[in-house]
Design a protein around this motif. Structure first.
Motif, mmCIF file in Angstrom:
data_model
loop_
_atom_site.group_PDB
_atom_site.id
_atom_site.type_symbol
_atom_site.label_atom_id
_atom_site.label_comp_id
_atom_site.label_asym_id
_atom_site.label_seq_id
_atom_site.Cartn_x
_atom_site.Cartn_y
_atom_site.Cartn_z
ATOM 1 N N ARG A 55 0.833 -1.211 0.000
ATOM 2 C CA ARG A 55 0.000 0.000 0.000
ATOM 3 C C ARG A 55 0.861 1.253 0.000
ATOM 4 N NH1 ARG A 55 -4.993 -0.485 -1.828
ATOM 5 N NH2 ARG A 55 -6.038 -2.283 -0.958
ATOM 6 N N MET A 56 1.949 1.206 0.753
ATOM 7 C CA MET A 56 2.829 2.382 0.791
ATOM 8 C C MET A 56 3.499 2.612 -0.552
ATOM 9 S SD MET A 56 4.460 1.767 4.478
ATOM 10 C CE MET A 56 3.390 1.728 5.886
ATOM 11 N N ASP A 58 1.960 2.139 -3.402
ATOM 12 C CA ASP A 58 0.854 2.287 -4.361
ATOM 13 C C ASP A 58 0.526 0.983 -5.068
ATOM 14 O OD1 ASP A 58 0.728 4.945 -3.729
ATOM 15 O OD2 ASP A 58 2.109 5.543 -5.316
ATOM 16 N N ARG A 59 0.718 -0.129 -4.369
ATOM 17 C CA ARG A 59 0.346 -1.414 -4.943
ATOM 18 C C ARG A 59 -0.779 -2.006 -4.107
ATOM 19 N NH1 ARG A 59 3.952 -5.206 -4.093
ATOM 20 N NH2 ARG A 59 5.267 -4.101 -2.628
ATOM 21 N N ILE A 60 -1.134 -3.246 -4.377
ATOM 22 C CA ILE A 60 -2.187 -3.897 -3.608
ATOM 23 C C ILE A 60 -1.600 -4.995 -2.725
ATOM 24 C CG2 ILE A 60 -4.255 -5.317 -3.771
ATOM 25 C CD1 ILE A 60 -4.934 -3.787 -6.299
ATOM 26 N N ASN A 63 -3.139 -10.815 -2.994
ATOM 27 C CA ASN A 63 -4.595 -10.843 -2.773
ATOM 28 C C ASN A 63 -5.262 -11.959 -3.562
ATOM 29 O OD1 ASN A 63 -4.346 -9.833 -5.314
ATOM 30 N ND2 ASN A 63 -5.966 -8.329 -5.097
ATOM 31 N N TRP A 340 6.341 1.007 8.105
ATOM 32 C CA TRP A 340 6.319 2.401 7.658
ATOM 33 C C TRP A 340 7.749 2.919 7.487
ATOM 34 C CZ3 TRP A 340 3.501 6.449 11.246
ATOM 35 C CH2 TRP A 340 3.368 7.663 10.571
ATOM 36 N N GLY A 343 9.283 1.461 4.572
ATOM 37 C CA GLY A 343 8.854 2.102 3.333
ATOM 38 C C GLY A 343 9.507 3.445 3.099
ATOM 39 N N ALA A 344 9.992 4.084 4.173
ATOM 40 C CA ALA A 344 10.454 5.465 4.034
ATOM 41 C C ALA A 344 11.963 5.597 3.902
ATOM 42 C CB ALA A 344 9.977 6.286 5.227
#
Lengths: 444, 386
Positions: A55-56, A58-60, A63, A340, A343-344
């Motif tokens: 999600r971070m 911009d993916r899914i 799933n 998080w 991701g950063a």
């Protein structure tokens, strides 16, 4: 657990079994539960991390397996189990086999002192914190074994890095906990949680504040700084980005795990995620009150406990469910923060890692220990301790003075240490560039 | 803040205000903020790429990708929906430009004459080696080869990736459905060229072979046209009746052409010969054998007279001039012989008629020649006597 079993077997059923038997049954039951729960935490965390990081970015994320991909870790687990176990010819076979066990075992030991809810602690050791961190550093031995036994340069490099990092970051972690231990005056994890009742002010500091289970240590300047340092150190211990240099896949394949495959690799993976879970959990316990939250203390007051053997088991259940909910919510939130951060931030270099640990975190935690001493002196010392200045002050005033003093001290220390660290790093970068320029004979 | 960048210099760019930078670690929090925003916004679908946030992922097997018109995967061949005619004329441009050289084709041939026809008999593209560059579609002057949007080509059968014309053929309506505006641009030119090419395609050549009903319809149409067409003109007896043009749309075979040409030439000659002498009857071309004999006889006589008269032996008599040309030639020769024999000035000799095409003219010419020769001989005698 002992109380519930004792009440059930001896009082309700009237069997009159000896206490050692009840204790044994209780421990076996708890251990079985934990060994069942721990791998599921790991499975959930892998799924959780993959979804959140996706999600971070911009993916899914995964799933396809089951609803929203919830069975993806099961599929991964099946894959792990069915893979071939390859041991390199040149490896030290016995050590190679032993290493994953040595890595996994301490993480399971650490569950022994972890409280899940009110009265839901496997063993309430009075040195619980010490046990927790002493055991966690044993896994460094396992990592070194893995790296050495693999007989692979990447594996050895990864193991070296892992051990260096673990040894370095044990110190700020323990020093930041030292401040907490000074404030609460206990090493027992259960007492630590009990000290965090209240409403933004711990009942440990000011008796008589309404107990809503919100007197978390994070709300004190000492606790805040200690949490920052501890969480950074926990990232390093759990080998999370930006401190994932022992298994930096773009540099040294997979670090100490390079030569492992199949379920042995799976065990390293398991150990790592369980360690991450435990670090998140202990951060939640120490700084965010563990299972403490509105309603839990009140419910537990009416349940069966050593202080209240005549309580009702339904309150045990309710308090337990609510407490475990609070505890897991906090734990999962911290794991989200880890994702998080992953991701950063990019990965640090080894020298940057060492610099950050030794030149930034350790000075800061030392200042924090001093702040904790001031806090303890202002809030709880008196004439008997040689600190008669605060004798006549009300508890609220003493708490306020301690708060402001430590806030100023910690804030100033943070800014000063950080600036010194920044300028030192900048100077070092300049030096590196100068050196590079000289070696390349570039014109100025 | 102005930053002058020099080669080899390390430039440090500090973000945020001076006040913000007073507290260390704010940059780290900023970067966390960026990631947080991405995480928060990712629960929203971003299909129009309007900003950098939101999930861009297409759930591919469930959701079909919305391909742009100019998307290109593998080349296909187009044919016209109505007539069934393929646009390809086997000009070999695509085969020539293809970088991996995977395009192969054979030009169609007329079955009766064996001549090349602007149509393609077989067209093969090796999809397994095709690199989807789209050069073939770009270079095609007839808009016959286009790039398809179909990309799910994976197969366990390698041989099926050598694709023949049968599998390459797509109707124009298909291409129009995947690339409407691109086809709109190419449409007019493509159809104009196709109409020109259809005229040059005999029989059913050029119709997509799988359109059996179209081919049958075209055959029936051709048969009907052949039945209704007038019989072949008599000027073309050499042309075989099978190849006779059933309609003006047909291309002429070389034999037909040759016959036509012969007829036209004959007509022209007849016209010319009929135009020169006014008294010539219109049917000059048809010389009866008797008349021809007479003309021949006259010419012989004239020649004989000239021989007898002249000291120089006359030219040999032409063997058997069967037509008016031969007669004329004979007359001219006779006149020449007479001229040579006599010393009379050339003005006395009557000018040779340009085209005495009939027996009368030939006779006349012969008589004149004979007279002229006699006269010349008499004059000669006189001068000898004198």
């Amino acid at each position: 657990m002992y109380d519930i079993l004792d009440g059930l077997i001896n009082s309700t059923l009237g069997f009159g079994w000896p206490s050692w038997l009840i204790s044994l049954i209780g421990y076996v039951l708890v251990a079985t539960l934990l060994f069942a729960v721990a791998p599921f935490q790991m499975l959930f965390f892998t799924y959780y991390e993959r979804r959140a990081i996706a999600r971070m970015q911009d993916r899914i994320g995964p799933n396809r397996v089951g609803p929203e991909g919830i069975f993806q870790p099961i599929a991964d687990g099946v894959k792990m189990f069915t893979k071939e176990d390859i041991v390199p010819d040149a490896a030290d076979k016995r050590v190679h086999l032993l290493a994953p066990i040595v890595v996994v075992a301490p993480t399971m030991f650490m569950f022994a002192v972890l409280p899940w809810g009110p009265g839901m602690v496997p063993v309430d050791l009075n040195t619980g914190l010490l046990f927790f961190f002493a055991i966690s550093s044993i896994s460094a031995v396992g990592l070194m074994m893995a790296g050495w036994a693999s007989n692979n340069k990447f594996a050895l490099l990864g193991a070296m890095r892992a051990v260096a990092q673990m040894v370095s970051y044990e110190i700020p972690a323990v020093l930041s906990l030292l401040a907490i231990v000074m404030m609460t005056g206990t090493l027992s994890v259960v007492s630590l949680i009990n000290a965090q009742g209240g409403l933004f002010i711990s009942t440990n500091d000011v008796a008589g504040v309404p107990d809503l289970g919100l007197g978390w240590l994070i709300f004190t300047p000492v606790g805040l700084l200690a949490f920052m340092c501890f969480f950074i150190a926990a990232l390093a211990e759990g080998e999370r980005t930006p401190f994932d240099i022992p298994e930096a896949d773009s540099e040294i394949v997979a670090g100490y795990m390079t030569e492992y495959s199949g379920m042995k690799f799976g065990l390293f993976y398991l150990a790592q995620y369980i360690l991450n879970f435990l670090l998140c959990a202990i951060a939640a316990v120490i700084f965010f009150g563990g299972w403490q939250g509105p309603g839990v203390g009140w419910l537990y007051g009416m349940a069966i406990s050593p202080t209240n053997p005549d309580g009702s088991w339904i309150f045990n259940l309710l308090a337990g469910v609510l407490g475990v909910f609070y505890f897991l919510a906090k734990t999962y939130f911290f794991f989200f923060v880890m994702i998080w951060i992953r991701g950063a931030y990019p990965r640090l270099r080894v020298d940057q890692l060492m610099d950050f640990g030794w030149k930034f975190l350790i000075p800061l935690t030392l200042v924090n220990v001093f702040s904790a001493a001031i806090w303890v002196a202002v809030t709880s010392w008196g004439v008997a301790d040689g600190f008669g200045l605060v004798e006549g002050w009300s508890p609220m005033l003493r708490w306020g003075v301690a708060f402001v003093t430590t806030l100023v001290l910690n804030g100033a220390a943070y800014v000063i240490v950080a600036r010194i660290y920044n300028s030192a790093q900048a100077a070092r970068n300049r030096f590196d560039v100068d050196e590079l320029r000289e070696s390349l004979a570039l014109p100025r | 803040m102005t930053i002058t960048i020099q080669r080899g210099e390390v430039v440090e760019v500090a973000r945020g205000s001076q006040r913000r930078r007073a507290v260390p670690g704010m940059g780290l929090l900023d970067s966390l903020g960026v990631v947080w925003k991405h995480w928060r916004e990712s629960f929203r679908q971003n299909r129009d790429f309007s900003d950098i946030h939101g999930t861009f992922t297409e759930q591919y097997p469930d959701e079909r990708p919305n391909l742009p018109e100019a998307y290109r995967n593998m080349p296909i061949l187009l044919f016209d929906d109505e007539t069934g005619h393929e646009f390809c004329t086997s000009c070999f441009q695509c085969q020539r430009i293809c970088p991996p050289q995977v395009i192969h084709m054979t030009q169609a041939k007329d079955t009766t004459t064996g001549k090349a026809v602007p149509s393609v008999a077989e067209f093969i593209i090796e999809y397994d080696a095709c690199m989807s560059c789209g050069f073939c579609a770009e270079v095609c002057p007839f808009d016959a080869i286009k790039m398809d949007h179909h990309f799910e080509l994976s197969t366990s059968d390698h041989a099926s990736l050598t694709v023949h014309k049968q599998e390459l053929n797509r109707p124009v309506s298909y291409y129009q459905s995947i690339a409407p505006t691109l086809w709109e641009e190419a449409k007019a030119g493509a159809y104009k060229k196709l109409q020109g090419n259809i005229k040059r395609r005999p029989d059913v050549i050029g119709i997509a072979p799988h359109l059996v009903d179209r081919i049958a319809a075209r055959r029936a149409e051709l048969a009907a046209a052949a039945a209704a067409a007038p019989p072949p003109p008599p000027t073309a007896p050499a042309a075989p009746p099978a190849a006779a043009p059933p309609a003006e749309a047909r291309k002429l075979t070389p034999e037909e052409k040759a016959a036509k040409l012969a007829a036209i030439k004959a007509a022209n000659t007849a016209k010319q010969s009929g135009a020169t002498p006014a008294e010539t009857p219109p049917a000059a071309a048809e010389l009866s054998p008797a008349e021809a004999k007479a003309a021949k006889l006259a010419a012989i006589r004239a020649a004989n007279t000239a021989k007898q008269a002249g000291t120089v032996p006359a030219a040999e008599v032409p063997p058997a001039p069967v037509d008016e040309k031969a007669a004329k030639l004979a007359a001219i020769r006779a006149a020449n012989a007479a001229k040579q024999a006599g010393t009379a000035p050339a003005a006395e000799v009557p000018p040779a008629e340009p085209a005495p095409v009939d027996e009368k003219a030939a006779k006349l010419a012969a008589i004149r020649a004979a007279n002229a020769a006699k006269k010349a001989a008499a004059e000669d005698n006189e001068t000898e006597r004198n």
